[in-house]
Design a protein around this motif. Structure first.
Motif, short mmCIF file in Angstrom:
data_model
loop_
_atom_site.label_atom_id
_atom_site.label_comp_id
_atom_site.label_asym_id
_atom_site.label_seq_id
_atom_site.Cartn_x
_atom_site.Cartn_y
_atom_site.Cartn_z
N GLY A 112 67.27 47.75 55.47
CA GLY A 112 67.57 46.47 56.40
C GLY A 112 68.29 45.62 55.24
N HIS A 113 69.01 44.74 55.74
CA HIS A 113 69.64 43.96 54.84
C HIS A 113 69.96 42.34 55.57
CE1 HIS A 113 70.81 46.94 51.84
NE2 HIS A 113 71.01 47.49 52.87
N GLY A 114 68.90 41.66 55.42
CA GLY A 114 69.20 39.88 55.82
C GLY A 114 67.69 39.49 55.71
N ALA A 115 67.53 38.30 56.31
CA ALA A 115 66.42 37.62 56.41
C ALA A 115 65.34 38.26 56.97
CB ALA A 115 66.57 36.12 57.19
N ALA A 116 65.42 39.07 57.92
CA ALA A 116 64.22 39.85 58.44
C ALA A 116 63.84 40.83 57.46
CB ALA A 116 64.58 40.60 59.70
N PHE A 117 64.31 41.35 56.55
CA PHE A 117 63.80 42.12 55.52
C PHE A 117 63.06 41.14 54.65
CE2 PHE A 117 64.02 43.43 51.25
CZ PHE A 117 63.61 44.69 51.31
N TRP A 118 63.61 40.17 54.02
CA TRP A 118 62.81 39.24 53.11
C TRP A 118 61.49 38.70 53.76
CZ3 TRP A 118 63.20 40.28 48.35
CH2 TRP A 118 64.50 41.01 47.99
N SER A 119 61.57 38.29 55.14
CA SER A 119 60.22 37.59 55.60
C SER A 119 59.34 38.73 55.64
CB SER A 119 60.43 37.23 57.10
OG SER A 119 60.79 38.33 57.89
N ARG A 120 59.60 39.86 55.74
CA ARG A 120 58.53 41.16 56.16
C ARG A 120 57.92 41.51 54.46
NH1 ARG A 120 59.41 47.07 58.59
NH2 ARG A 120 57.56 47.38 59.40
N ARG A 121 59.05 41.69 53.61
CA ARG A 121 58.76 42.01 52.25
C ARG A 121 57.99 41.10 51.38
NH1 ARG A 121 57.33 43.80 48.30
NH2 ARG A 121 56.19 44.88 50.11
N MET A 122 58.27 39.68 51.78
CA MET A 122 57.53 38.71 50.88
C MET A 122 56.03 38.44 51.70
SD MET A 122 59.03 37.25 48.32
CE MET A 122 59.46 38.88 48.16
N LEU A 123 55.95 38.95 53.09
CA LEU A 123 54.45 38.75 53.37
C LEU A 123 53.70 39.91 52.74
CD1 LEU A 123 52.41 38.61 55.78
CD2 LEU A 123 53.55 40.22 57.19
N PHE A 124 54.37 41.03 52.65
CA PHE A 124 53.40 42.31 52.01
C PHE A 124 53.36 41.93 50.53
CE2 PHE A 124 54.41 43.43 56.17
CZ PHE A 124 52.98 43.65 56.81
N GLU A 125 54.31 41.35 49.67
CA GLU A 125 54.24 41.28 48.52
C GLU A 125 53.20 40.16 48.16
OE1 GLU A 125 55.72 40.68 44.33
OE2 GLU A 125 56.09 42.33 45.83
N THR A 126 53.08 39.18 48.92
CA THR A 126 52.03 38.10 48.97
C THR A 126 50.69 38.64 49.33
OG1 THR A 126 53.60 36.51 49.46
CG2 THR A 126 51.48 35.92 49.61
N ALA A 127 50.57 39.56 50.26
CA ALA A 127 49.17 40.11 50.68
C ALA A 127 48.81 40.91 49.64
CB ALA A 127 49.66 40.68 52.14
N VAL A 128 49.49 41.67 49.03
CA VAL A 128 49.05 42.58 48.33
C VAL A 128 48.38 42.02 46.87
CG1 VAL A 128 49.65 44.76 46.68
CG2 VAL A 128 50.27 44.86 49.05
N HIS A 129 49.33 41.12 46.30
CA HIS A 129 48.98 40.26 45.36
C HIS A 129 47.58 39.37 45.37
CE1 HIS A 129 51.73 42.20 42.56
NE2 HIS A 129 52.72 41.49 43.14
N ARG A 130 47.59 38.85 46.86
CA ARG A 130 46.39 38.02 46.94
C ARG A 130 45.07 39.11 46.91
NH1 ARG A 130 42.90 39.08 51.85
NH2 ARG A 130 44.72 39.27 52.90
N ALA A 131 45.22 40.23 47.26
CA ALA A 131 44.38 41.28 47.09
C ALA A 131 44.05 41.42 45.73
CB ALA A 131 44.69 42.66 47.66
#
Length: 252
Positions: A112-131
């Protein structure tokens, strides 16, 4: 249930609040056991920079990758100020994502290439680092089951899209199948086919060379290398050697 870009923005906003709360209660000098060699301060700095880098990419509709060091981050001199800095950067990221046109092409390294990729990617980047931050506090992190299952989809989809360009995966010479089964959400089953230099995956039930059962949250943390497959929270059946080799090449 399929999640939309706006769903991911809402979930990211909630995850940012959780992350900021954990950051505010953590000792910046504490070691992060799931990120060897990192302190909490280094973890928080990494996340704050990642948020600002992604916001810059989306806001500028960047068609090519921008080196993170070229994006002004305004990192505070005192790690005690990191929680507020992270909250501010995260809020700007969510605002930019919510208003970004979905049809604008934006560079990405995965599917995927667009804002939808980045909203999902940053969600899990943040969730895993919160863990990661919670592990540093001695807590047991959890991601809501449906969100975690979407995170497994995202992880596998990006990994398959990266294919042979993912250096560690390109070194894998195994051929076999892995079945991951989430015990706490409907439809939470994945069949992964490992093959020399790449992989493919699909939803569904099947008999793999190795099978892993656990909650969706725990499976997400397993795939990211935050918890080991020998942990008692998992049931593992079959070729544990294949599982270990595949995880060692794909976790990040």
């Amino acid at each position: 249930m399929s999640r939309t870009h706006q769903d991911h923005c809402t979930e990211l906003e909630a995850e940012l609040h959780r992350f900021a709360a954990v950051a505010a209660s953590a000792d910046p000098a504490a070691q992060v056991p799931t990120c060897p060699g990192w302190t909490v301060a280094k973890l928080l700095k990494h996340v704050g920079i990642a948020h600002r880098w992604a916001e810059h990419m989306v806001r500028n509709r960047s068609a090519e990758p921008v080196p993170p060091r070229q994006v002004p981050a305004g990192v505070p001199g005192d790690p005690a100020d990191y929680p507020r800095w992270i909250a501010d950067g995260g809020a700007a990221l969510v605002d930019t994502l919510r208003t970004a046109p979905l049809d604008a092409p934006i560079w990405s390294w995965g599917g995927g290439h667009g804002a939808a990729f980045w909203s999902r990617r940053m969600l899990f980047e943040t969730a895993v680092h919160r863990a990661d931050a919670e592990f540093a506090l001695g807590a047991e992190p959890r991601v809501e089951a449906a969100v975690a299952a979407d995170g497994v989809d995202e992880f596998l989809g990006n990994l398959a899209a990266a294919g042979r360009s993912f250096t560690a995966l390109a070194d894998l010479d195994d051929t076999g199948t892995l079945h991951f089964h989430a015990t706490d959400t409907d439809g939470g089953e994945w069949m992964v086919t490992a093959e020399p230099g790449g992989m493919s995956w699909t939803h569904g039930h099947g008999k793999g060379d190795v099978a892993v059962r656990g909650t969706a949250s725990d499976l997400l943390l397993l795939l990211y290398g935050r918890v080991r497959p020998g942990d008692p929270r998992y049931q593992v059946f079959g070729d544990t050697g294949l599982l270990g080799r595949w995880l060692s090449k794909t976790s990040f």
